[in-house]
Scaffold this motif. Structure first.
Motif, mmCIF file in Angstrom:
data_model
loop_
_atom_site.group_PDB
_atom_site.id
_atom_site.type_symbol
_atom_site.label_atom_id
_atom_site.label_comp_id
_atom_site.label_asym_id
_atom_site.label_seq_id
_atom_site.Cartn_x
_atom_site.Cartn_y
_atom_site.Cartn_z
ATOM 1 N N ASP A 372 -57.503 -42.262 62.285
ATOM 2 C CA ASP A 372 -56.843 -40.969 62.091
ATOM 3 C C ASP A 372 -55.477 -41.147 61.432
ATOM 4 N N GLU A 373 -54.704 -42.143 61.877
ATOM 5 C CA GLU A 373 -53.374 -42.347 61.302
ATOM 6 C C GLU A 373 -53.458 -42.832 59.858
ATOM 7 N N ARG A 374 -54.455 -43.633 59.557
ATOM 8 C CA ARG A 374 -54.627 -44.078 58.182
ATOM 9 C C ARG A 374 -54.942 -42.896 57.269
ATOM 10 N N ARG A 375 -55.776 -41.961 57.749
ATOM 11 C CA ARG A 375 -56.086 -40.780 56.951
ATOM 12 C C ARG A 375 -54.845 -39.912 56.763
ATOM 13 N N ARG A 376 -54.095 -39.721 57.843
ATOM 14 C CA ARG A 376 -52.882 -38.901 57.764
ATOM 15 C C ARG A 376 -51.866 -39.522 56.810
ATOM 16 N N ARG A 377 -51.705 -40.820 56.898
ATOM 17 C CA ARG A 377 -50.759 -41.490 56.007
ATOM 18 C C ARG A 377 -51.154 -41.267 54.555
ATOM 19 N N HIS A 378 -52.434 -41.424 54.261
ATOM 20 C CA HIS A 378 -52.901 -41.239 52.891
ATOM 21 C C HIS A 378 -52.616 -39.816 52.412
ATOM 22 N N VAL A 379 -52.889 -38.844 53.258
ATOM 23 C CA VAL A 379 -52.672 -37.447 52.886
ATOM 24 C C VAL A 379 -51.192 -37.186 52.647
ATOM 25 N N ILE A 380 -50.335 -37.631 53.558
ATOM 26 C CA ILE A 380 -48.894 -37.384 53.414
ATOM 27 C C ILE A 380 -48.348 -38.074 52.171
ATOM 28 N N GLN A 381 -48.724 -39.330 51.965
ATOM 29 C CA GLN A 381 -48.232 -40.083 50.812
ATOM 30 C C GLN A 381 -48.689 -39.469 49.489
ATOM 31 N N SER A 382 -49.843 -38.805 49.500
ATOM 32 C CA SER A 382 -50.392 -38.233 48.271
ATOM 33 C C SER A 382 -49.920 -36.807 48.042
ATOM 34 N N LEU A 383 -49.921 -36.013 49.105
ATOM 35 C CA LEU A 383 -49.684 -34.583 48.962
ATOM 36 C C LEU A 383 -48.245 -34.250 48.595
ATOM 37 N N LEU A 384 -47.296 -35.045 49.069
ATOM 38 C CA LEU A 384 -45.891 -34.711 48.882
ATOM 39 C C LEU A 384 -45.341 -35.129 47.521
ATOM 40 N N ILE A 385 -46.192 -35.688 46.677
ATOM 41 C CA ILE A 385 -45.791 -35.995 45.306
ATOM 42 C C ILE A 385 -46.817 -35.389 44.357
ATOM 43 N N ARG A 386 -46.430 -35.273 43.101
ATOM 44 C CA ARG A 386 -47.362 -34.780 42.104
ATOM 45 C C ARG A 386 -48.050 -35.933 41.389
ATOM 46 N N PRO A 387 -49.334 -35.807 41.056
ATOM 47 C CA PRO A 387 -50.078 -34.556 40.951
ATOM 48 C C PRO A 387 -50.658 -34.031 42.258
ATOM 49 N N GLY A 388 -50.659 -34.807 43.366
ATOM 50 C CA GLY A 388 -51.142 -34.296 44.627
ATOM 51 C C GLY A 388 -52.229 -35.170 45.222
ATOM 52 N N LEU A 389 -52.997 -34.604 46.137
ATOM 53 C CA LEU A 389 -54.037 -35.323 46.868
ATOM 54 C C LEU A 389 -55.361 -35.239 46.110
ATOM 55 N N ASP A 390 -55.822 -36.383 45.669
ATOM 56 C CA ASP A 390 -57.091 -36.488 44.944
ATOM 57 C C ASP A 390 -58.216 -36.488 45.983
ATOM 58 N N ARG A 391 -58.941 -35.392 46.062
ATOM 59 C CA ARG A 391 -59.972 -35.266 47.099
ATOM 60 C C ARG A 391 -61.152 -36.201 46.844
ATOM 61 N N ASP A 392 -61.470 -36.452 45.574
ATOM 62 C CA ASP A 392 -62.551 -37.396 45.276
ATOM 63 C C ASP A 392 -62.172 -38.803 45.723
#
Length: 457
Positions: A372-392
């Protein structure tokens, strides 16, 4: 941030001032604890990819401690302690790279503190030890250093440029002498101007200047004047940081003595001018042709695109060397202890200096990341910068969709803080402005509780 931030819904948090906490890493070091028994680094890194690593060296010394600073740093240490530190850091670097085995570093940074607190010969020694023990070619690798205006002299900067440093980051905070004094920072504009000229004379490809908004007495007009003063030097990057008044910092102690509430995040919305300052500064930089990369970072159109092996902060490892530096494997983050007050920093530093060199081959303080923490880290690290969170990319890494793993992300779409499609989730301008709310909101209850229980010294 406190545990209370993990429980309210996003709509409730949006009623508070936007500045809750800076999620520059996840989990924060206040979630770290002793690792018992200590884990051999060779074992920790054995199953990790080691062909695209980031090497970070921490120099925890400064000429003075700024009133807002909560970094792991010690002002004006005695010269003998600096020498002992460099010797111990070399021992740690040697033990660490031996434990890594075959490896390659594709990014390098020297931070602090203020690395240029060291003299030119000491800096030369640091670069020499990196070349001696680490698998890295500094002249062919994106490499950065943090400097302060009063330490940016020509001899030191020449050593850095010759070693291969191509990015210099300097904290200006403000070009107004009155605002700088409010930050408990003994800095004069003429020193800043001279430092920038010296950096430019050494032809570093990238100059980054940091500015702060939310300073006592600061107005939109004065903030934009500082931005214009920075723009006159054509920096390749500009960072705009909101002021946080944190416990045990100089400003925090001043507030405590005055009986004030500990931090702007607890003030009523009308008293907090930072959002208006941020929006004015953001719009000013966009009008000047800069591109916004994150809530804080803006890149100039003339900034060079330095060719280098790809490093991905969400998946590639970080190797930290020095007291206060962190290292990241996929499942374990580790470092030395964390403190802010001078006494606490001094005690942690003394412990580091007294360590047996053999102990550097082990991780003894940190946090293990579950799925769970690994997923959260990935989301936070990706979402807070552009271009954003790559869902693929998320699906490839974790075998599920991010909106299924973290359903709370749907709130961002419902509140118009994010937009996207089946392949990408990106913050809107409004969402980016609320990055310091969204990051803490994504923190797990477990991490929030550990941070809340940490006894900061």
């Amino acid at each position: 941030m406190t545990a209370a931030l993990a429980s309210p819904g996003l709509a409730d948090l949006l009623r508070l001032p936007p500045y809750q906490a800076y999620s520059y890493s996840y989990p924060h070091k206040t979630a770290y604890r002793p690792i018992e028994p200590a884990q051999p680094l060779a074992k920790l890194w054995a199953g990790e990819r080691r062909d695209a690593l980031f090497l970070y060296l921490h120099i925890p010394f400064c000429s003075y401690r700024c009133g807002f600073c909560n970094l792991f740093a010690l002002a004006r240490p005695e010269p003998a302690k600096v020498e002992r530190y460099l010797q111990q850091m070399e021992r740690q670097l040697q033990a660490t790279t031996q434990a890594l085995g075959d490896h390659r570093f594709v990014r390098f940074a020297l931070g602090g503190g203020t690395p240029t607190y060291l003299d030119a010969e000491q800096l030369r020694r640091v670069f020499a030890m990196v070349e001696r023990y680490a698998s890295i070619d500094l002249k062919a690798t994106p490499a950065g250093i943090e400097v302060s205006p009063e330490t940016a002299d020509a001899d030191k900067l020449r050593v850095c440029r010759e070693a291969g440093i191509d990015r210099v980051s300097m904290g200006i905070q403000s070009f107004s002498d009155a605002e700088v004094r409010s930050l408990v920072r003994p800095q004069q504009r003429e020193v800043v101007e001279r430092a920038i000229a010296t950096i430019r004379a050494e032809a570093f490809p990238i100059l980054n200047l940091d500015l702060i908004y939310g300073i006592a007495g600061q107005t939109v007009t004065s903030f934009l004047a500082s931005i214009d003063s920075a723009l006159a030097h054509g920096p390749e990057e500009i960072y705009l940081y909101p002021l946080y008044v944190r416990p045990l910092t100089g400003l925090g102690r001043i507030e405590a003595k005055a009986g004030a509430k500990p931090g702007f995040a607890l003030q009523a919305e009308p008293l907090d001018t930072r959002l208006a300052l941020y929006e004015a500064g953001r719009d000013h930089l966009l009008a000047a042709g800069y591109t916004q990369v994150s809530m804080r970072m803006f890149r100039a159109p003339h900034s060079p695109d330095i060719a280098a092996p790809v490093y991905c902060c969400q998946s590639d490892g970080m190797v930290g060397v020095g007291c206060g530096a962190r290292s990241y494997t996929g499942t374990l983050h580790y470092s030395s202890e964390y403190g802010v007050a001078r006494r606490s920093v001094a005690e942690i530093l003394e412990h580091y200096l007294a360590r047996d060199p053999a102990s550097f081959a082990y991780a003894d303080y940190g946090i293990e990341l579950d799925d769970d923490e690994r997923r959260r880290r990935h989301v936070i690290q990706s979402l807070l910068i552009r271009p954003g969170l790559d869902r693929d990319d998320y699906r490839r890494r974790f075998g599920a969709d991010c909106l299924d793993d973290l359903p709370q992300l749907r709130d961002l779409l419902a509140l118009d803080l994010a937009q996207g499609d089946d392949s990408m989730l990106a913050l809107t301008d409004a969402g980016l402005a609320r990055a310091d709310t969204i990051g803490p909101w994504l923190t797990s209850a477990r991490i929030a509780e550990r941070m809340h229980d940490y006894r900061l010294g």
